[in-house]
Design a protein around this motif. Sequence first.
Motif, PDB file in Angstrom:
ATOM      1  N   PHE A  14       1.022  -1.318  -0.070  1.00 54.48           N
ATOM      2  CA  PHE A  14       0.007   0.056  -0.124  1.00 54.48           C
ATOM      3  C   PHE A  14       1.041   1.045  -0.051  1.00 54.48           C
ATOM      4  O   PHE A  14       2.001   1.208   0.797  1.00 54.48           O
ATOM      5  N   HIS A  49       3.127   2.568   6.181  1.00 54.14           N
ATOM      6  CA  HIS A  49       4.578   2.743   7.127  1.00 54.14           C
ATOM      7  C   HIS A  49       5.414   1.625   6.950  1.00 54.14           C
ATOM      8  O   HIS A  49       6.430   1.708   6.856  1.00 54.14           O
ATOM      9  N   TYR A  50       4.818   0.355   7.152  1.00 55.87           N
ATOM     10  CA  TYR A  50       5.527  -0.819   7.158  1.00 55.87           C
ATOM     11  C   TYR A  50       6.322  -0.900   5.684  1.00 55.87           C
ATOM     12  O   TYR A  50       7.301  -1.376   5.371  1.00 55.87           O
ATOM     13  N   GLN A  84      -6.037  -8.435  -1.379  1.00 56.23           N
ATOM     14  CA  GLN A  84      -5.301  -9.001  -0.285  1.00 56.23           C
ATOM     15  C   GLN A  84      -5.487 -10.493  -0.614  1.00 56.23           C
ATOM     16  O   GLN A  84      -4.676 -11.284  -0.039  1.00 56.23           O
ATOM     17  N   ARG A 136      -2.078 -11.935   4.819  1.00 52.13           N
ATOM     18  CA  ARG A 136      -3.029 -11.265   3.921  1.00 52.13           C
ATOM     19  C   ARG A 136      -2.422  -9.641   4.222  1.00 52.13           C
ATOM     20  O   ARG A 136      -2.911  -8.743   3.355  1.00 52.13           O
ATOM     21  N   GLN A 137      -1.332  -9.688   4.814  1.00 53.92           N
ATOM     22  CA  GLN A 137      -0.805  -8.044   5.079  1.00 53.92           C
ATOM     23  C   GLN A 137       0.274  -7.873   4.142  1.00 53.92           C
ATOM     24  O   GLN A 137       1.002  -8.628   3.666  1.00 53.92           O
ATOM     25  N   PRO A 194       3.695  -5.147   3.862  1.00 56.27           N
ATOM     26  CA  PRO A 194       4.202  -5.420   2.504  1.00 56.27           C
ATOM     27  C   PRO A 194       4.889  -7.130   2.340  1.00 56.27           C
ATOM     28  O   PRO A 194       5.083  -7.802   3.401  1.00 56.27           O
ATOM     29  N   ASP A 202       6.179  -9.592   5.757  1.00 56.18           N
ATOM     30  CA  ASP A 202       6.716  -8.761   7.106  1.00 56.18           C
ATOM     31  C   ASP A 202       8.033  -8.052   6.789  1.00 56.18           C
ATOM     32  O   ASP A 202       8.997  -8.523   6.281  1.00 56.18           O
ATOM     33  N   SER A 203       7.900  -6.617   7.153  1.00 57.26           N
ATOM     34  CA  SER A 203       8.949  -5.910   6.850  1.00 57.26           C
ATOM     35  C   SER A 203      10.092  -6.206   7.547  1.00 57.26           C
ATOM     36  O   SER A 203      11.081  -6.335   6.969  1.00 57.26           O
ATOM     37  N   THR A 204      10.269  -7.003   8.769  1.00 57.93           N
ATOM     38  CA  THR A 204      11.523  -7.346   9.571  1.00 57.93           C
ATOM     39  C   THR A 204      12.224  -8.532   8.643  1.00 57.93           C
ATOM     40  O   THR A 204      13.113  -8.560   8.660  1.00 57.93           O
ATOM     41  N   ASP A 257       8.413  -0.349  15.276  1.00 51.33           N
ATOM     42  CA  ASP A 257       7.201  -1.248  14.495  1.00 51.33           C
ATOM     43  C   ASP A 257       6.067  -1.125  15.708  1.00 51.33           C
ATOM     44  O   ASP A 257       5.046  -0.779  15.252  1.00 51.33           O
ATOM     45  N   ARG A 317      -0.104   6.068  14.321  1.00 51.12           N
ATOM     46  CA  ARG A 317      -1.618   5.417  13.433  1.00 51.12           C
ATOM     47  C   ARG A 317      -2.811   6.225  14.083  1.00 51.12           C
ATOM     48  O   ARG A 317      -3.554   6.756  13.640  1.00 51.12           O
ATOM     49  N   ASN A 325      -5.289   0.753   5.548  1.00 52.13           N
ATOM     50  CA  ASN A 325      -6.539  -0.132   6.372  1.00 52.13           C
ATOM     51  C   ASN A 325      -5.983   0.253   7.904  1.00 52.13           C
ATOM     52  O   ASN A 325      -5.048  -0.352   8.219  1.00 52.13           O
ATOM     53  N   ASP A 347      -6.058  -0.758  11.637  1.00 53.34           N
ATOM     54  CA  ASP A 347      -6.611  -1.933  12.318  1.00 53.34           C
ATOM     55  C   ASP A 347      -7.567  -1.214  13.530  1.00 53.34           C
ATOM     56  O   ASP A 347      -7.059  -0.268  14.039  1.00 53.34           O
TER      57      ASP A 347
HETATM   58  N1  LIG Z   1       4.477  -6.739  11.204  1.00 54.52           N
HETATM   59  C1  LIG Z   1       3.943  -6.432   9.768  1.00 54.52           C
HETATM   60  C2  LIG Z   1       2.917  -5.341   9.776  1.00 54.52           C
HETATM   61  C3  LIG Z   1       2.179  -5.241   8.465  1.00 54.52           C
HETATM   62  C4  LIG Z   1       0.917  -4.507   8.531  1.00 54.52           C
HETATM   63  O1  LIG Z   1       0.369  -4.175   9.591  1.00 54.52           O
HETATM   64  N2  LIG Z   1       0.543  -4.292   7.380  1.00 54.52           N
HETATM   65  C5  LIG Z   1      -0.846  -3.534   7.095  1.00 54.52           C
HETATM   66  C6  LIG Z   1      -0.537  -2.163   6.442  1.00 54.52           C
HETATM   67  S1  LIG Z   1       0.080  -0.800   7.243  1.00 54.52           S
HETATM   68  C7  LIG Z   1      -1.665  -4.328   6.545  1.00 54.52           C
HETATM   69  O2  LIG Z   1      -1.530  -5.059   5.390  1.00 54.52           O
HETATM   70  N3  LIG Z   1      -3.044  -4.292   6.755  1.00 54.52           N
HETATM   71  C8  LIG Z   1      -4.046  -4.963   6.271  1.00 54.52           C
HETATM   72  C9  LIG Z   1      -4.567  -6.034   7.055  1.00 54.52           C
HETATM   73  O3  LIG Z   1      -4.461  -6.163   7.996  1.00 54.52           O
HETATM   74  O4  LIG Z   1      -5.560  -6.636   6.525  1.00 54.52           O
HETATM   75  C10 LIG Z   1       5.330  -5.728   9.139  1.00 54.52           C
HETATM   76  O5  LIG Z   1       6.134  -5.495   9.831  1.00 54.52           O
HETATM   77  O6  LIG Z   1       5.158  -6.095   7.595  1.00 54.52           O
END
Ligand SMILES: N[C@@H](CCC(=O)N[C@@H](CS)C(=O)NCC(=O)O)C(=O)O
Length: 268
Positions: free
Chosen positions: A7, A11-12, A38, A48-49, A51, A62-64, A98, A106, A266, A268
Motif C-alpha cells: 500500500f 508505513h511498514y 489481499q 493477508r498483510q 508488505p 513482513d517488513s522485518t 514497529d 496511526r 487499512n 486496524d
Molecule cells: N508486522 C507487519 C505489519 C504489516 C501491516 O500491519 N500491514 C498493514 C498495512 S500498514 C496491512 O497489511 N493491513 C491490512 C490487513 O491487516 O488486512 C510488518 O512489519 O510488515
Amino acid sequence: MLELYQFELSHYCEKVRLILDYKGLAYRKIEITPGIGQLDIFRMSGQRQVPVLKDGNEVIADSTEIAFYLDRKYPERPLIPTEPQRRSQCLILEQWADDSVGINARKLLISAVGQDSTFLTSALPSGTPGFLRNLVQSVPREAIDLVGFGAGASPDAIKSARKEMHRSLESLSEMLRDQPYLLGDQPTLADFAVAAMTMYVKFPIGSYLELPAAIKGKGTIELINDPLLKPFWDWRDRLYADFRKAPLTATAGATSGSSSGPTSINID
Ligand SMILES: N[C@@H](CCC(=O)N[C@@H](CS)C(=O)NCC(=O)O)C(=O)O
C-alpha cells in the motif's frame, strides 16, 4: 526485478522502500487494493498483510523478515550490525519502532484526519471522481471521530499517543545529539524503521511517495513545530535526502485489479 506488493501509504511498506533504496536495489511497486487485492497476497504468501517482497521464486512477508532476507541475499550496505551488542540494540530499537512508535503514529493520523479533511480525501484512489471527493470532504467531524473510536482511537487514546510520541521523539533527538545515526556513524535497520514509523506524524516533503501535494510535510502540528524535536526532524530529512529515491518506475496494477494511484490504508 524485485517486486514489492504494497500500500503506498503504509508505513511498514515505507520501511521496506527505504531499505531497498538504501541498498540501491531496483524494484517494481505493485499497489494492492485493500480487501479484494489481499486475496492475491494470501494466495502468494499465506497471510493477508503487506508488505510482501517477491524475488524470483522467493516470497517474503513482513517488513522485518524482508530486512533480514535482503541483508542475507544482498549483503552490500548492511542493515543489521554483526557485533552482538550493536546488533541487539538495533533489533530492539526496530521492534520498538514497529510496535510502539508505529501504533501511536496511526492514532495520530486518525486525529489529523479529524482536524483536516484533506487527509481524508488524499487517502482516496487517484481516479476518484470530483463529486465523490467533495462528498467525502463534507463528512462531519463527529462522524470521523466515531470512526476513530471504532479504530481504538478515542480522544483520550489520542492524547496519550501524542504524549508518548513526544517523549519518544525527544529521546531520539537526544540519541542523535552527538552522532549522525541512531547507533553511530552508519545507518542501520533501526534508523529506517524509526523514519518510516514516523511517516504519519509528518509526511515527507519531497516526491518520494505518491502523495497529494496538500498533505506533504503535514501531520501533528505540535510535534512538527516543537523546537525540542528539531534534531529528530533534521535527521529524518537528511536520511530521506541521502538515501530515499524518488520512484523510478510507475506503479503497476496487480492482477486482482488494483488501482494505479495511492490507495486507502487499512487502519486496524
Ligand atoms: N508486522 C507487519 C505489519 C504489516 C501491516 O500491519 N500491514 C498493514 C498495512 S500498514 C496491512 O497489511 N493491513 C491490512 C490487513 O491487516 O488486512 C510488518 O512489519 O510488515
